[in-house]
Structure formats: structure tokens, C-alpha cells
Scaffold this active site. Structure first.
Site, PDB file in Angstrom:
ATOM      1  N   GLY A   1      43.095  35.978  35.948  1.00  0.00           N
ATOM      2  CA  GLY A   1      43.089  35.349  37.266  1.00  0.00           C
ATOM      3  C   GLY A   1      41.849  34.500  37.424  1.00  0.00           C
ATOM      4  O   GLY A   1      41.231  34.101  36.431  1.00  0.00           O
TER       5      GLY A   1
ATOM      6  N   THR B   1      37.648  36.289  41.460  1.00  0.00           N
ATOM      7  CA  THR B   1      38.261  37.622  41.485  1.00  0.00           C
ATOM      8  C   THR B   1      37.711  38.466  40.334  1.00  0.00           C
ATOM      9  O   THR B   1      37.460  39.664  40.504  1.00  0.00           O
ATOM     10  CB  THR B   1      39.801  37.527  41.386  1.00  0.00           C
ATOM     11  OG1 THR B   1      40.257  36.487  42.231  1.00  0.00           O
ATOM     12  CG2 THR B   1      40.467  38.825  41.778  1.00  0.00           C
TER      13      THR B   1
ATOM     14  N   GLU C   1      40.255  37.610  31.709  1.00  0.00           N
ATOM     15  CA  GLU C   1      40.675  36.250  31.309  1.00  0.00           C
ATOM     16  C   GLU C   1      40.633  35.408  32.569  1.00  0.00           C
ATOM     17  O   GLU C   1      41.481  35.576  33.453  1.00  0.00           O
ATOM     18  CB  GLU C   1      42.111  36.277  30.765  1.00  0.00           C
ATOM     19  CG  GLU C   1      42.353  37.250  29.619  1.00  0.00           C
ATOM     20  CD  GLU C   1      41.812  36.731  28.304  1.00  0.00           C
ATOM     21  OE1 GLU C   1      41.541  35.523  28.227  1.00  0.00           O
ATOM     22  OE2 GLU C   1      41.620  37.530  27.385  1.00  0.00           O
TER      23      GLU C   1
ATOM     24  N   ASN D   1      50.699  31.768  37.708  1.00  0.00           N
ATOM     25  CA  ASN D   1      51.060  30.496  37.046  1.00  0.00           C
ATOM     26  C   ASN D   1      52.080  30.668  35.923  1.00  0.00           C
ATOM     27  O   ASN D   1      52.909  29.800  35.703  1.00  0.00           O
ATOM     28  CB  ASN D   1      49.806  29.746  36.579  1.00  0.00           C
ATOM     29  CG  ASN D   1      49.054  30.478  35.497  1.00  0.00           C
ATOM     30  OD1 ASN D   1      49.013  31.701  35.479  1.00  0.00           O
ATOM     31  ND2 ASN D   1      48.452  29.747  34.596  1.00  0.00           N
TER      32      ASN D   1
ATOM     33  N   CYS E   1      45.666  27.655  32.922  1.00  0.00           N
ATOM     34  CA  CYS E   1      44.213  27.828  32.745  1.00  0.00           C
ATOM     35  C   CYS E   1      43.698  26.958  31.611  1.00  0.00           C
ATOM     36  O   CYS E   1      42.520  26.639  31.559  1.00  0.00           O
ATOM     37  CB  CYS E   1      43.899  29.290  32.479  1.00  0.00           C
ATOM     38  SG  CYS E   1      44.839  29.977  31.099  1.00  0.00           S
TER      39      CYS E   1
ATOM     40  N   GLU F   1      41.835  38.777  24.148  1.00  0.00           N
ATOM     41  CA  GLU F   1      43.133  39.415  23.990  1.00  0.00           C
ATOM     42  C   GLU F   1      43.841  38.726  22.834  1.00  0.00           C
ATOM     43  O   GLU F   1      43.231  37.911  22.130  1.00  0.00           O
ATOM     44  CB  GLU F   1      43.908  39.367  25.310  1.00  0.00           C
ATOM     45  CG  GLU F   1      43.164  40.151  26.389  1.00  0.00           C
ATOM     46  CD  GLU F   1      43.919  40.326  27.701  1.00  0.00           C
ATOM     47  OE1 GLU F   1      45.016  39.780  27.861  1.00  0.00           O
ATOM     48  OE2 GLU F   1      43.377  41.023  28.574  1.00  0.00           O
TER      49      GLU F   1
HETATM   50  P1  NDP Z   1      43.642  35.322  41.469  1.00  0.00           P
HETATM   51  O1  NDP Z   1      42.347  35.725  40.880  1.00  0.00           O
HETATM   52  O2  NDP Z   1      43.690  34.971  42.904  1.00  0.00           O
HETATM   53  O3  NDP Z   1      44.730  36.470  41.271  1.00  0.00           O
HETATM   54  C1  NDP Z   1      45.063  37.023  40.020  1.00  0.00           C
HETATM   55  C2  NDP Z   1      45.684  38.385  40.237  1.00  0.00           C
HETATM   56  O4  NDP Z   1      44.698  39.257  40.778  1.00  0.00           O
HETATM   57  C3  NDP Z   1      46.835  38.390  41.242  1.00  0.00           C
HETATM   58  O5  NDP Z   1      47.784  39.352  40.878  1.00  0.00           O
HETATM   59  C4  NDP Z   1      46.119  38.777  42.519  1.00  0.00           C
HETATM   60  O6  NDP Z   1      46.973  39.329  43.471  1.00  0.00           O
HETATM   61  C5  NDP Z   1      45.150  39.808  41.997  1.00  0.00           C
HETATM   62  N1  NDP Z   1      43.998  40.064  42.837  1.00  0.00           N
HETATM   63  C6  NDP Z   1      43.504  39.299  43.852  1.00  0.00           C
HETATM   64  N2  NDP Z   1      42.404  39.892  44.375  1.00  0.00           N
HETATM   65  C7  NDP Z   1      42.191  41.038  43.671  1.00  0.00           C
HETATM   66  C8  NDP Z   1      41.208  42.076  43.726  1.00  0.00           C
HETATM   67  N3  NDP Z   1      40.222  42.060  44.611  1.00  0.00           N
HETATM   68  N4  NDP Z   1      41.290  43.077  42.838  1.00  0.00           N
HETATM   69  C9  NDP Z   1      42.276  43.110  41.928  1.00  0.00           C
HETATM   70  N5  NDP Z   1      43.249  42.172  41.837  1.00  0.00           N
HETATM   71  C10 NDP Z   1      43.200  41.143  42.700  1.00  0.00           C
HETATM   72  O7  NDP Z   1      44.189  34.140  40.554  1.00  0.00           O
HETATM   73  P2  NDP Z   1      45.492  33.271  40.812  1.00  0.00           P
HETATM   74  O8  NDP Z   1      46.681  34.159  40.911  1.00  0.00           O
HETATM   75  O9  NDP Z   1      45.220  32.291  41.895  1.00  0.00           O
HETATM   76  O10 NDP Z   1      45.625  32.525  39.409  1.00  0.00           O
HETATM   77  C11 NDP Z   1      44.976  31.362  39.109  1.00  0.00           C
HETATM   78  C12 NDP Z   1      43.716  31.636  38.316  1.00  0.00           C
HETATM   79  O11 NDP Z   1      44.017  32.350  37.137  1.00  0.00           O
HETATM   80  C13 NDP Z   1      43.045  30.355  37.861  1.00  0.00           C
HETATM   81  O12 NDP Z   1      41.659  30.460  38.051  1.00  0.00           O
HETATM   82  C14 NDP Z   1      43.370  30.311  36.380  1.00  0.00           C
HETATM   83  O13 NDP Z   1      42.465  29.578  35.606  1.00  0.00           O
HETATM   84  C15 NDP Z   1      43.361  31.751  36.033  1.00  0.00           C
HETATM   85  N6  NDP Z   1      44.095  31.977  34.803  1.00  0.00           N
HETATM   86  C16 NDP Z   1      43.402  32.329  33.685  1.00  0.00           C
HETATM   87  C17 NDP Z   1      44.051  32.489  32.482  1.00  0.00           C
HETATM   88  C18 NDP Z   1      43.324  32.902  31.254  1.00  0.00           C
HETATM   89  O14 NDP Z   1      43.978  33.346  30.322  1.00  0.00           O
HETATM   90  N7  NDP Z   1      42.014  32.771  31.173  1.00  0.00           N
HETATM   91  C19 NDP Z   1      45.502  32.262  32.381  1.00  0.00           C
HETATM   92  C20 NDP Z   1      46.128  31.931  33.626  1.00  0.00           C
HETATM   93  C21 NDP Z   1      45.440  31.784  34.791  1.00  0.00           C
HETATM   94  P3  NDP Z   1      47.704  38.397  44.561  1.00  0.00           P
HETATM   95  O15 NDP Z   1      48.037  37.093  43.938  1.00  0.00           O
HETATM   96  O16 NDP Z   1      48.903  39.186  44.875  1.00  0.00           O
HETATM   97  O17 NDP Z   1      46.740  38.263  45.677  1.00  0.00           O
END
Ligand code: NDP
Length: 469
Positions: free
Chosen positions: A215, A219, A237, A139, A271, A450
Site C-alpha cells: 500500500g 500507511t 511494499e 490497484n 506502483c 517478496e
Molecule cells: P493504502 O495504504 O491506503 O491501503 C492499502 C491497504 O491497507 C488497504 O487494504 C487499506 O484498507 C489498508 N489500510 C489502510 N490503513 C491501514 C492501517 N492503518 N493499518 C492497516 N491497513 C490499513 O494504499 P492504497 O490502497 O491507496 O494503494 C495505493 C498505494 O499502494 C500506492 O502508494 C501504491 O504505490 C502502493 N502500491 C505498492 C505496490 C508495491 O508492490 N510496492 C504495489 C501496488 C500498490 P482500505 O483501502 O480498505 O482503507
């Protein structure tokens, strides 16, 4: 730059057009082992590089981001679908700010000492951890990538970093700027690829001693299980379903404008977006009408057009997920006040993944639409009768990342802020960020903090030294 061991590449799609426009290397365990070897080779030298030298390189990197802001903002808009003006003002501006902030934080960081009267003195050493893993979402591709990498490097760690395969472009452009800034080889190792192919292996690699992950909560839970028993430091996070509390005594016009911004910035894909909007009953109808009128004015269009306010959602599958939640909301008894559909943009964006900014009312707090993170341009409106009811509604989900409260009553603002279960509460503002403050969530929104000193503490290993007089 090294080609992936597998020789495989994934299609990278421009969300605004639906067309493949580049290829992403699909890294695997073999690539990870090479990255770890390169990090091991650089580890000692970087840990022993002076604070001033590290700060100098990081500041040069921040300057290079500023100097290339237009190109980076355009790349982010193409890769993610976000409006280019937003990318420049928020993503790219804040990426440089992160790096500059932590460059200076590294030179200002101090550790504690604890005197035991005339018996002994303790002091705390804070050494780099070694190799750390940084995994970030799609995002805010460059912004959240730098949010992790900058403090890790400033503290003297070497980094294995993975951007989302959905939005890899600015991480690639950033790697070129790192070389130009003089970051030594092996200090930052960027691996592209999917979560399963490379994200998972990074989290479980025995030489990677800490993982900073941003993420989704699912995850995050998966990473917690996968690393159980490995004794890694974890900072998670995660997702949010953030409440916005509008009281009758708020500054009405300003609140309408800011609550729209809180709900729909970056197509609702932040998020911290406020997607559950609770409005004091006395002003419910007046606020709802003004809010919906304002949402209707958002300009949807080609992300590369400077005047666009609302771009595309990040991918076809994400657009379909968001649309399915709008469908669900109606099955659950909700009424769509505006939006509700895929939006058709003409010209080069005719096949893009645009979703109309959508406002829904008439749902109860317990339905799935109000409990699950949609992470798109969808918000719900609900009335409340008093402060206690508002707090109860706000706290009524598994998430606890952020909240915003809109009121001119000082006592109420403090009381409600204290009662809300969240890592961040904004009063009469939203997304106002001071990089020195702790950032993170409670409940299913994360573990650890963080930002500022919290990040410096996460990326160092404390050691107490006790000296008897
Ligand atoms: P994901 O959890 O799908 O992915 C986040 C990252 O983790 C990506 O780089 C993804 O790779 C990677 N990933 C996926 N599966 C695994 C695994 N099994 N082990 C290690 N890494 C993995 O989240 P999104 O990318 O869809 O992002 C949206 C989410 O992030 C929302 O829930 C949002 O709320 C949250 N978010 C939280 C924030 C915070 O500060 N609390 C800030 C911004 C977003 P790939 O995409 O290449 O599959």
C-alpha cells in the site's frame, strides 16, 4: 460467510458509473477475534498437511481462477474501473500464475546446511510462522491479494487477509473458489472493511506474527509505528515515483510505445508506472512529439468494452486527488501537452471517474509534482544532458521502487542499472516479471522483498540446529 458483528455495511461504488452497486461488510475487532479463533483451530492441521496435498489444493484453485477468468475479469473491471481486457490479461492471468507458482515453490523449497569441518554440522529448519496477516491495495485487487496469500499458504501458514474496501469484489469471489478447491475451513480468513476498522487491528493483534503489507508509504509508516515493540515480521511494499530514462541511442519507435505503456497502464495506477520521464536532450523534442501523439491515441471508455485501453480511476476522491495534482503542476510552472481534465464518457458511464491521460513538461525535479506519488494517469517529461545527470535526476526522490532504462549501449545499461537506487531496474522493457525474482523497493518504497525464495523465506521461521560430531 459470516455477517459483520457491527451489522454495518459500506457502499461499494462502480467507478465507471459513480453508482453504488454492492455493499461491503465493515468488520471490527470482534470479527477479527472470530477469524483468529478459526485460524488457530486450523493452524496445526494445515502446517502438517503434506507439501503435495497443499500444492494439489493450490493448483486446483489456480485452475478454478482460469476457468472463471471471464467472470473475474468483468468483476474486477466493474469494481476497479480498469479495462476488462487488461483485467483478464494481467490481473486474472497473473492471479492464477501466482498461485500455481507458489504451489510448486512449496514442493521445491529447500533450506541450508553449514558444515564446520569435522567439528559439527548445522542445518536450518524452516517452519511455518503460524497466523500471518496479508493486507493489499485496490490497484490490482485479486492479483496482489494472491501475491501474498499464495506463498503464505504454500509455506503452511494460516492467513487473515484484508482486501481494500475500495475493491472487495474479487476477494469475495475468490473465497468461493477456495471452498470449491477444497481449502480447509479456517486456513484462509478474509475480513472486509476499512483500514482503521480492521486493517489496523490485524496489524496489532498479538496472535498474528507476521504482516505482509502492500500500500502507500504513509500507511506503511503508520504500521511500523503501530507494531513497534511487538517483534512482528514485517514486509512492506510501498509507493513509488519511478523514473524512465530514455537515451538517444534507444530503439525509438519501440521505446515510445513502451514508455506510453509504462506511464499509463491501469490509468497510471501501478506502483511500478514510470511517471517521471527523462529524455536525452538530443532527442527531446522528437521523442516528446511522438510520445504525445501516441498518448492521444489511447482509447478512453467504458471499462466493460473490450476495445477500451484507458478506464476510470478507482474512486471520486482519487480522481479529485489526481486532478488536484494536475492543477498544482500548472501552478508550479508546468505546461500540459495533452490531457489535463476529467473526461466525459457518454451513456452508462456519464458520471464515471475518468481522467484524461496527461503529459506535462517544463517542471524542475524538485517540485511537488515530481516528488510526490500521484498514482494516476499523469507523467512529466524532462530533458537531461549525460548519464550522470540522468542518474542524479532518477535518484532525486524519497522513493526507490522501480526504473526503466532505454538504450542500446550495453555498458551504459549495466552502469546505470547499478547506480539507480531502486529494487527493480528494467532495461529496454517494463513490467516483465519473472516470479522467481526478488520484488520490492528501497528508501520510502519499502522494507524487505517478496517474490520467489524471498517470499518463502519471509513466510517461514528459520531455526538453526547445530550437531557436534
Ligand atoms: P493504502 O495504504 O491506503 O491501503 C492499502 C491497504 O491497507 C488497504 O487494504 C487499506 O484498507 C489498508 N489500510 C489502510 N490503513 C491501514 C492501517 N492503518 N493499518 C492497516 N491497513 C490499513 O494504499 P492504497 O490502497 O491507496 O494503494 C495505493 C498505494 O499502494 C500506492 O502508494 C501504491 O504505490 C502502493 N502500491 C505498492 C505496490 C508495491 O508492490 N510496492 C504495489 C501496488 C500498490 P482500505 O483501502 O480498505 O482503507
Amino acid at each position: 460467510m459470516v455477517a459483520p458483528d457491527s451489522g454495518n455495511y459500506i457502499d461499494n461504488v462502480e467507478p465507471a458509473t459513480g453508482q453504488v452497486y454492492s455493499l461491503v461488510p465493515e468488520s471490527n475487532d470482534v470479527d477479527l477475534d472470530s477469524a483468529v479463533k478459526s485460524a488457530e483451530a486450523a493452524k496445526e492441521h494445515w502446517a502438517n498437511t503434506s507439501l503435495e496435498k497443499r500444492a494439489e489444493i493450490l493448483c486446483r484453485l489456480a485452475d478454478l481462477i482460469d476457468a472463471n477468468a471471464d467472470e473475474l475479469a468483468k468483476a474486477e473491471a466493474i469494481d476497479n474501473g480498469k479495462a476488462v481486457s487488461f483485467a483478464k490479461d494481467v490481473d486474472i492471468y497473473r492471479s492464477a500464475a501466482n498461485i500455481r507458482f507458489f504451489a510448486h515453490a512449496g514442493t521445491q523449497f529447500s533450506s541450508e546446511s553449514h558444515a564446520m569441518g569435522d567439528l559439527a554440522i548445522n542445518y536450518t529448519l524452516r517452519d511455518p510462522i503460524g497466523i500471518v496477516g496479508c493486507i493489499s491495495p485496490w490497484n490490482f485487487p485479486l492479483y496482489l491479494f494472491t501475491w501474498k496469500i499464495a506463498p503464505a499458504l504454500a509455506c503452511g501458514n494460516v492467513v487473515i487477509a484484508k482486501p481494500s474496501e475500495v475493491t472487495p469484489m474479487t476477494a469475495y469471489l475468490f473465497s468461493k473458489l477456495c471452498i470449491e478447491a477444497g481449502l480447509p475451513a479456517g486456513v484462509l480468513n478474509i475480513l472486509h472493511g476499512t483500514g482503521p476498522s480492521i486493517g489496523g487491528p490485524i496489524t496489532t493483534h498479538p496472535n498474528i506474527k507476521a504482516i505482509s503489507f502492500t500500500g502507500g508509504s504513509a500507511t506503511g509508516a503508520h504500521i511500523t509505528k503501530a507494531t513497534a515493540g511487538m517483534f512482528k515480521k514485517l514486509s512492506l511494499e510501498l509507493g513509488g515515483k519511478n523514473p524512465t530514462l530514455v537515451f538517444a541511442d534507444c530503439d525509438f519507435d519501440e521505446t515510445v510505445t513502451e514508455v506510453v505503456r509504462a506511464a499509463f497502464s491501469n490509468q497510471g495506477q501501478i506502483c511500478l508506472c514510470g511517471s517521471r520521464i527523462y529524455i536525452e536532450r538530443a532527442i527531446y523534442e522528437k521523442f516528446r512529439n511522438a510520445f504525445v501523439d501516441k498518448v492521444k491515441t489511447l482509447r478512453i471508455g467504458d471499462p466493460l468494452d473490450e476495445s477500451t485501453q484507458h478506464g476510470a480511476t478507482v474512486s471520486q476522491s482519487h480522481m479529485e486527488k489526481v486532478l488536484s495534482y494536475i492543477e498544482l503542476a500548472q501552478q508550479e510552472g508546468g505546461t500540459v501537452l495533452t490531457g489535463g481534465k476529467r473526461h466525459q464518457v457518454t451513456g452508462r458511464c456519464k458520471d464515471g471517474f475518468f481522467v484524461e491521460p496527461t503529459v506535462i513538461e517544463g517542471l524542475d525535479n524538485q517540485c511537488r509534482t515530481n516528488q510526490e506519488e500521484i498514482f494516476g494517469p499523469v507523467c512529466t517529461l524532462m530533458p537531461f544532458d549525460n548519464d550522470d545527470a540522468a542518474v542524479k535526476l532518477a535518484n532525486g526522490t524519497q522513493y526507490g521502487l522501480a526504473a526503466s532504462v532505454w538504450t542500446n549501449d550495453l555498458k551504459r545499461a549495466h552502469r546505470v542499472a547499478k547506480q539507480i537506487e531502486a529494487g527493480i531496474v528494467w532495461i529496454n522493457c517494463w513490467l516483465l516479471r519473472d516470479l522467481r525474482t526478488p520484488f520490492g523497493g528501497v528508501k520510502s518504497s519499502g522494507v524487505g522483498r517478496e517474490g520467489g525464495l524471498e517470499a518463502m523465506r519471509f513466510f517461514t521461521e528459520p531455526k538453526n540446529v547445530c550437531i557436534k560430531y
